[in-house]
Scaffold this motif. Structure first.
Motif, PDB file in Angstrom:
ATOM      1  N   SER A  98     -50.979  44.127  12.452  1.00 53.31           N
ATOM      2  CA  SER A  98     -49.615  43.779  12.053  1.00 53.31           C
ATOM      3  C   SER A  98     -48.660  43.946  13.220  1.00 53.31           C
ATOM      4  CB  SER A  98     -49.215  44.684  10.890  1.00 53.31           C
ATOM      5  OG  SER A  98     -47.868  44.531  10.628  1.00 53.31           O
ATOM      6  N   SER A  99     -47.695  43.070  13.284  1.00 53.01           N
ATOM      7  CA  SER A  99     -46.685  43.166  14.343  1.00 53.01           C
ATOM      8  C   SER A  99     -45.417  43.873  13.852  1.00 53.01           C
ATOM      9  CB  SER A  99     -46.346  41.773  14.847  1.00 53.01           C
ATOM     10  OG  SER A  99     -45.804  41.026  13.789  1.00 53.01           O
ATOM     11  N   ARG A 100     -45.466  44.346  12.649  1.00 53.57           N
ATOM     12  CA  ARG A 100     -44.304  45.072  12.113  1.00 53.57           C
ATOM     13  C   ARG A 100     -44.207  46.450  12.761  1.00 53.57           C
ATOM     14  NH1 ARG A 100     -44.924  45.278   5.898  1.00 53.57           N
ATOM     15  NH2 ARG A 100     -46.955  44.383   6.192  1.00 53.57           N
ATOM     16  N   PRO A 101     -42.974  46.881  13.018  1.00 53.44           N
ATOM     17  CA  PRO A 101     -42.816  48.235  13.563  1.00 53.44           C
ATOM     18  C   PRO A 101     -43.191  49.262  12.498  1.00 53.44           C
ATOM     19  CG  PRO A 101     -40.670  47.246  13.138  1.00 53.44           C
ATOM     20  CD  PRO A 101     -41.715  46.197  12.850  1.00 53.44           C
ATOM     21  N   PRO A 102     -43.629  50.426  12.931  1.00 57.75           N
ATOM     22  CA  PRO A 102     -43.994  51.464  11.945  1.00 57.75           C
ATOM     23  C   PRO A 102     -42.770  51.888  11.146  1.00 57.75           C
ATOM     24  CG  PRO A 102     -44.014  52.360  14.176  1.00 57.75           C
ATOM     25  CD  PRO A 102     -43.762  50.893  14.299  1.00 57.75           C
ATOM     26  N   ARG A 103     -43.017  52.214   9.891  1.00 58.54           N
ATOM     27  CA  ARG A 103     -41.941  52.694   9.014  1.00 58.54           C
ATOM     28  C   ARG A 103     -41.518  54.091   9.448  1.00 58.54           C
ATOM     29  NH1 ARG A 103     -43.424  51.812   2.846  1.00 58.54           N
ATOM     30  NH2 ARG A 103     -41.419  50.812   2.534  1.00 58.54           N
ATOM     31  N   PRO A 104     -40.221  54.328   9.456  1.00 55.03           N
ATOM     32  CA  PRO A 104     -39.795  55.691   9.801  1.00 55.03           C
ATOM     33  C   PRO A 104     -40.259  56.675   8.741  1.00 55.03           C
ATOM     34  CG  PRO A 104     -37.904  54.316   9.189  1.00 55.03           C
ATOM     35  CD  PRO A 104     -39.125  53.446   9.164  1.00 55.03           C
ATOM     36  N   VAL A 105     -40.652  57.824   9.188  1.00 58.63           N
ATOM     37  CA  VAL A 105     -41.073  58.878   8.266  1.00 58.63           C
ATOM     38  C   VAL A 105     -39.823  59.472   7.655  1.00 58.63           C
ATOM     39  CG1 VAL A 105     -42.254  61.101   8.074  1.00 58.63           C
ATOM     40  CG2 VAL A 105     -43.101  59.361   9.667  1.00 58.63           C
ATOM     41  N   PRO A 106     -39.744  59.496   6.307  1.00 56.20           N
ATOM     42  CA  PRO A 106     -38.540  60.071   5.683  1.00 56.20           C
ATOM     43  C   PRO A 106     -38.396  61.541   6.059  1.00 56.20           C
ATOM     44  CG  PRO A 106     -40.067  59.225   4.009  1.00 56.20           C
ATOM     45  CD  PRO A 106     -40.721  59.071   5.343  1.00 56.20           C
ATOM     46  N   GLN A 107     -37.194  61.914   6.442  1.00 54.50           N
ATOM     47  CA  GLN A 107     -36.908  63.295   6.798  1.00 54.50           C
ATOM     48  C   GLN A 107     -36.274  63.991   5.596  1.00 54.50           C
ATOM     49  OE1 GLN A 107     -37.709  64.736   9.801  1.00 54.50           O
ATOM     50  NE2 GLN A 107     -38.800  62.797  10.039  1.00 54.50           N
ATOM     51  N   PRO A 108     -36.683  65.203   5.343  1.00 54.49           N
ATOM     52  CA  PRO A 108     -36.069  65.913   4.200  1.00 54.49           C
ATOM     53  C   PRO A 108     -34.599  66.149   4.464  1.00 54.49           C
ATOM     54  CG  PRO A 108     -37.454  67.394   5.490  1.00 54.49           C
ATOM     55  CD  PRO A 108     -37.633  66.021   6.063  1.00 54.49           C
ATOM     56  N   ARG A 109     -33.826  66.029   3.415  1.00 48.68           N
ATOM     57  CA  ARG A 109     -32.399  66.307   3.521  1.00 48.68           C
ATOM     58  C   ARG A 109     -32.169  67.794   3.317  1.00 48.68           C
ATOM     59  NH1 ARG A 109     -28.862  62.041   0.348  1.00 48.68           N
ATOM     60  NH2 ARG A 109     -28.260  64.019  -0.518  1.00 48.68           N
ATOM     61  N   ALA A 110     -31.339  68.329   4.138  1.00 46.01           N
ATOM     62  CA  ALA A 110     -31.048  69.757   4.042  1.00 46.01           C
ATOM     63  C   ALA A 110     -30.369  70.047   2.711  1.00 46.01           C
ATOM     64  CB  ALA A 110     -30.146  70.187   5.190  1.00 46.01           C
ATOM     65  N   LEU A 111     -30.725  71.174   2.127  1.00 46.61           N
ATOM     66  CA  LEU A 111     -30.084  71.597   0.882  1.00 46.61           C
ATOM     67  C   LEU A 111     -28.702  72.169   1.153  1.00 46.61           C
ATOM     68  CD1 LEU A 111     -33.055  73.299  -0.976  1.00 46.61           C
ATOM     69  CD2 LEU A 111     -32.089  71.037  -1.362  1.00 46.61           C
TER      70      LEU A 111
END
Length: 156
Positions: free
Chosen positions: A2-15
């Motif tokens: 695939s030539s699609r860029p990798p999906r960003p890894v979701p980062q946890p939101r600070a509580l």
């Protein structure tokens, strides 16, 4: 492939929010004040005292106070207050005495050591307030005290 860029890894939101709220800041300031006060009392020879003992020592009258009144002033149960009074009695800072108004009742009365701690605490608090005023400026410190008094006395 695939030539699609990798999906960003979701980062946890600070509580925790980006800025501390007023309650957290008040609590942290109180903890620092309490720590500095008890450090001074410990240096003055009262190493057995803990912040929890302030519920008694800050609320007892020179001529004594009933435990139920101490509990009400400190905003705690009579049983919890009784435990603190027991500890301070063992440490020699208070004693129980008959209430002159009602011999069946007992008053918690500060001993000479308890009166000394009250004197030392007043002096330590005055010094702490001078240092804090020096840190943020006298005018800002007076404004802080006025704002805290207004908040403390405002209706809910």
């Amino acid at each position: 492939m695939s030539s699609r860029p990798p999906r960003p890894v979701p980062q946890p939101r600070a509580l925790r929010p980006a800025r501390a709220n007023a309650g957290t800041l008040l609590l942290e300031a109180y903890r620092r004040f309490e720590r500095e006060l008890f450090d001074e009392l410990h240096r003055a020879g009262h190493a057995a005292l803990r912040p929890k003992h302030g519920a008694v020592l800050a609320n007892v009258d020179r001529d004594g106070t009933r435990a139920t009144e101490l509990a009400a002033r400190a905003g705690m149960t009579k049983a919890s207050m009784g435990e603190l009074v027991d500890e301070l009695e063992r440490l020699g800072y208070v004693r129980r005495a008959a209430d002159p108004q009602d011999r069946r009742a007992k008053r918690v009365v500060p001993t000479a050591a308890g009166l000394e701690v009250a004197r030392l605490a007043r002096a330590a608090i005055a010094g702490l307030e001078r240092r804090w005023a020096g840190r943020i400026g006298e005018g800002r410190f007076r404004a802080l005290l006025a704002a805290l008094e207004a908040l403390a006395s405002a209706p809910p």
